[in-house]
Design a protein around this motif. Structure first.
Motif, short mmCIF file in Angstrom:
data_model
loop_
_atom_site.label_atom_id
_atom_site.label_comp_id
_atom_site.label_asym_id
_atom_site.label_seq_id
_atom_site.Cartn_x
_atom_site.Cartn_y
_atom_site.Cartn_z
N ASP B 75 0.84 -1.20 0.00
CA ASP B 75 0.00 0.00 0.00
C ASP B 75 0.88 1.26 0.00
OD1 ASP B 75 -1.70 2.08 0.54
OD2 ASP B 75 -2.75 1.07 2.18
N PRO B 76 0.83 2.05 -1.11
CA PRO B 76 1.71 3.23 -1.18
C PRO B 76 1.34 4.29 -0.13
CG PRO B 76 0.16 3.19 -3.03
CD PRO B 76 -0.01 1.90 -2.30
N ASN B 77 0.14 4.19 0.45
CA ASN B 77 -0.26 5.17 1.48
C ASN B 77 0.31 4.85 2.85
OD1 ASN B 77 -1.84 6.80 -0.24
ND2 ASN B 77 -3.46 5.24 -0.16
N ARG B 78 0.94 3.68 2.98
CA ARG B 78 1.51 3.34 4.29
C ARG B 78 3.00 3.62 4.25
NH1 ARG B 78 -2.41 -0.10 7.60
NH2 ARG B 78 -0.62 0.05 8.96
N SER B 79 3.43 4.47 5.16
CA SER B 79 4.81 4.92 5.16
C SER B 79 5.79 3.78 5.38
CB SER B 79 5.01 5.97 6.25
OG SER B 79 6.40 6.15 6.46
N ALA B 80 6.81 3.72 4.53
CA ALA B 80 7.84 2.70 4.66
C ALA B 80 8.94 3.18 5.62
CB ALA B 80 8.44 2.38 3.30
N ARG B 81 8.79 4.40 6.14
CA ARG B 81 9.83 4.97 7.01
C ARG B 81 9.58 4.66 8.49
NH1 ARG B 81 13.10 7.74 3.89
NH2 ARG B 81 14.18 8.58 5.70
N THR B 82 8.46 3.97 8.76
CA THR B 82 8.18 3.56 10.13
C THR B 82 7.88 2.07 10.12
OG1 THR B 82 7.06 5.67 10.43
CG2 THR B 82 6.82 4.05 12.20
N VAL B 83 8.53 1.34 10.98
CA VAL B 83 8.28 -0.10 11.07
C VAL B 83 7.91 -0.44 12.51
CG1 VAL B 83 9.33 -2.40 10.99
CG2 VAL B 83 9.74 -0.78 9.14
N MET B 84 6.78 -1.15 12.68
CA MET B 84 6.38 -1.60 14.00
C MET B 84 6.65 -3.10 14.09
SD MET B 84 2.88 -1.17 16.26
CE MET B 84 2.26 0.14 15.33
N VAL B 85 7.48 -3.48 15.04
CA VAL B 85 7.81 -4.90 15.21
C VAL B 85 6.80 -5.53 16.17
CG1 VAL B 85 9.55 -6.55 16.00
CG2 VAL B 85 10.25 -4.46 14.82
N VAL B 86 6.13 -6.60 15.73
CA VAL B 86 5.19 -7.32 16.58
C VAL B 86 5.66 -8.76 16.72
CG1 VAL B 86 3.20 -5.87 15.99
CG2 VAL B 86 3.68 -7.95 14.65
N GLU B 87 5.19 -9.38 17.78
CA GLU B 87 5.58 -10.75 18.03
C GLU B 87 4.75 -11.70 17.15
OE1 GLU B 87 5.82 -11.51 22.28
OE2 GLU B 87 5.41 -13.63 21.87
N LYS B 88 3.43 -11.48 17.16
CA LYS B 88 2.54 -12.44 16.49
C LYS B 88 1.64 -11.76 15.46
CE LYS B 88 0.40 -13.69 20.26
NZ LYS B 88 0.93 -13.05 21.47
N GLY B 136 17.54 4.60 2.98
CA GLY B 136 17.83 5.85 3.70
C GLY B 136 17.56 5.80 5.19
N GLY B 137 17.25 4.62 5.70
CA GLY B 137 17.02 4.48 7.15
C GLY B 137 15.59 4.76 7.53
N LEU B 138 15.20 4.28 8.71
CA LEU B 138 13.83 4.48 9.19
C LEU B 138 13.76 5.74 10.04
CD1 LEU B 138 13.00 0.87 10.45
CD2 LEU B 138 12.32 1.90 8.27
N ASP B 139 12.60 6.38 10.02
CA ASP B 139 12.37 7.49 10.95
C ASP B 139 12.13 6.94 12.35
OD1 ASP B 139 12.67 9.39 9.02
OD2 ASP B 139 10.53 9.44 8.52
N GLU B 140 11.39 5.81 12.39
CA GLU B 140 11.03 5.28 13.70
C GLU B 140 10.88 3.76 13.64
OE1 GLU B 140 7.54 7.10 15.35
OE2 GLU B 140 7.61 5.92 17.18
N LEU B 141 11.40 3.12 14.66
CA LEU B 141 11.19 1.68 14.83
C LEU B 141 10.38 1.53 16.12
CD1 LEU B 141 12.01 -1.30 14.02
CD2 LEU B 141 13.90 -1.05 15.64
#
Lengths: 198, 198
Positions: B75-88, B136-141
């Motif tokens: 989805d191009p509307n979802r920023s690739a510069r933020t990644v949320m790590v989840v367990e499941k 170019g790196g993430l803004d936020e993990l």
């Protein structure tokens, strides 16, 4: 975002199995979908093999041998004049491990919630009673039910449906289990053990 | 007397699934073998459909869509510069229901018992970190881990493996849950809620 439809469909199928709740079903579906293809295939194969299993026409236990009877019911050394009614297949296996019983079985299933036998159970019992009557009646009908209220209800229902085909109806003995200390036994157990003292 | 081999084989397969013990596996195998053929077929069919599921190369979530990315990662509307790590996967679904997050995810799985990431998890994190660096790196993990000791350990391990690819590493906020009364809150929760007062 939702789970893919195939995963949701599998989770719904799994949630219909006994003792599997909807959340566990989703976890299981996710787990299976994450397995390597060969492990998924192994599970599919194991399920597919069930087509080789049929139920013994006499006792209801699953078997793969040719013919319509299981090992026990096809065994001429096992007396057809005694039938032990059990709730579950695993109860039969536990009783067989003791190695003291040389008669036949009948797997009848749990008593449904309402406390009355299902039409299928009534039919199984009626058919088995007729089979016994046609062969001259049973010497003994043993009710191998759990020592619980549900077990008592099941015993009553089976006796009503099939007791007439047997000269004697008995139940498994009750009392202190192996290692049971009097101090920790409940009143019912102590009462049984007094009644069945020997 | 034993269960037929096909039933035992199925029970062994089922006992390998998470949260299914050997006795439950036998009960399940017996139950499935007693189902009418069409219900067995339905279960087989549902399992077979899993061949349509693949894992998103970016986040690991299962998907059936064509291409190698899931709905969210494609989805191009979802920023690739933020990644949320989840367990499941189910954590991802719960977080998506809130409807406030417009970034990407990474499903990493639980921390193995030993407390260190498995080689597969290390590899997934290293690959994702490289992908982020190359862009170019993430803004936020964001570490969306449970507020448990195991969650803390997982957060530490993920930060060590992937934190270098992000300008900022955050964790989900903590404090009183909805409806939480101070009287019944434990000390840790009250401590969090004091620290994060606003």
């Amino acid at each position: 975002m939702r789970l893919p439809s195939s995963l949701r469909a599998l989770a719904e199928s799994l949630a219909k199995l006994p003792s599997i709740g909807p959340r566990q079903a989703i976890r299981l579906a996710l787990h299976v979908s994450s397995l390597p293809r060969e492990k998924q295939q192994a599970l599919l194969g194991a399920l597919g093999e069930l087509s080789r299993v049929s139920r013994c026409v006499e006792c209801g236990f699953p078997h793969e041998v040719s013919g319509d009877r299981c090992e026990i019911c096809a065994d001429p050394n096992r007396s057809a004049r005694t039938v032990m009614v059990v709730e579950k297949e695993t109860d039969l296996l536990s009783l067989e491990k003791v190695g003291r019983y040389a008669g036949r079985y009948l797997v009848i299933g749990s008593l449904p919630r309402g406390g009355t036998l299902s039409p299928e159970q009534q039919q199984v019992l009626a058919r088995r009673a007729k089979m016994a009557q046609d062969a001259g009646g049973l010497d003994e009908l043993i009710l191998a039910v759990s020592a619980t209220v549900a077990g008592e209800h099941l015993a009553g229902a089976v006796t009503a449906a099939m007791g007439g085909a047997a000269r004697k109806v008995t139940k498994l003995g009750r009392g202190l289990p192996r290692g049971g200390e009097i101090e920790f036994a409940d009143e019912d157990t102590l009462g049984y053990s007094l009644d069945s003292r020997h």
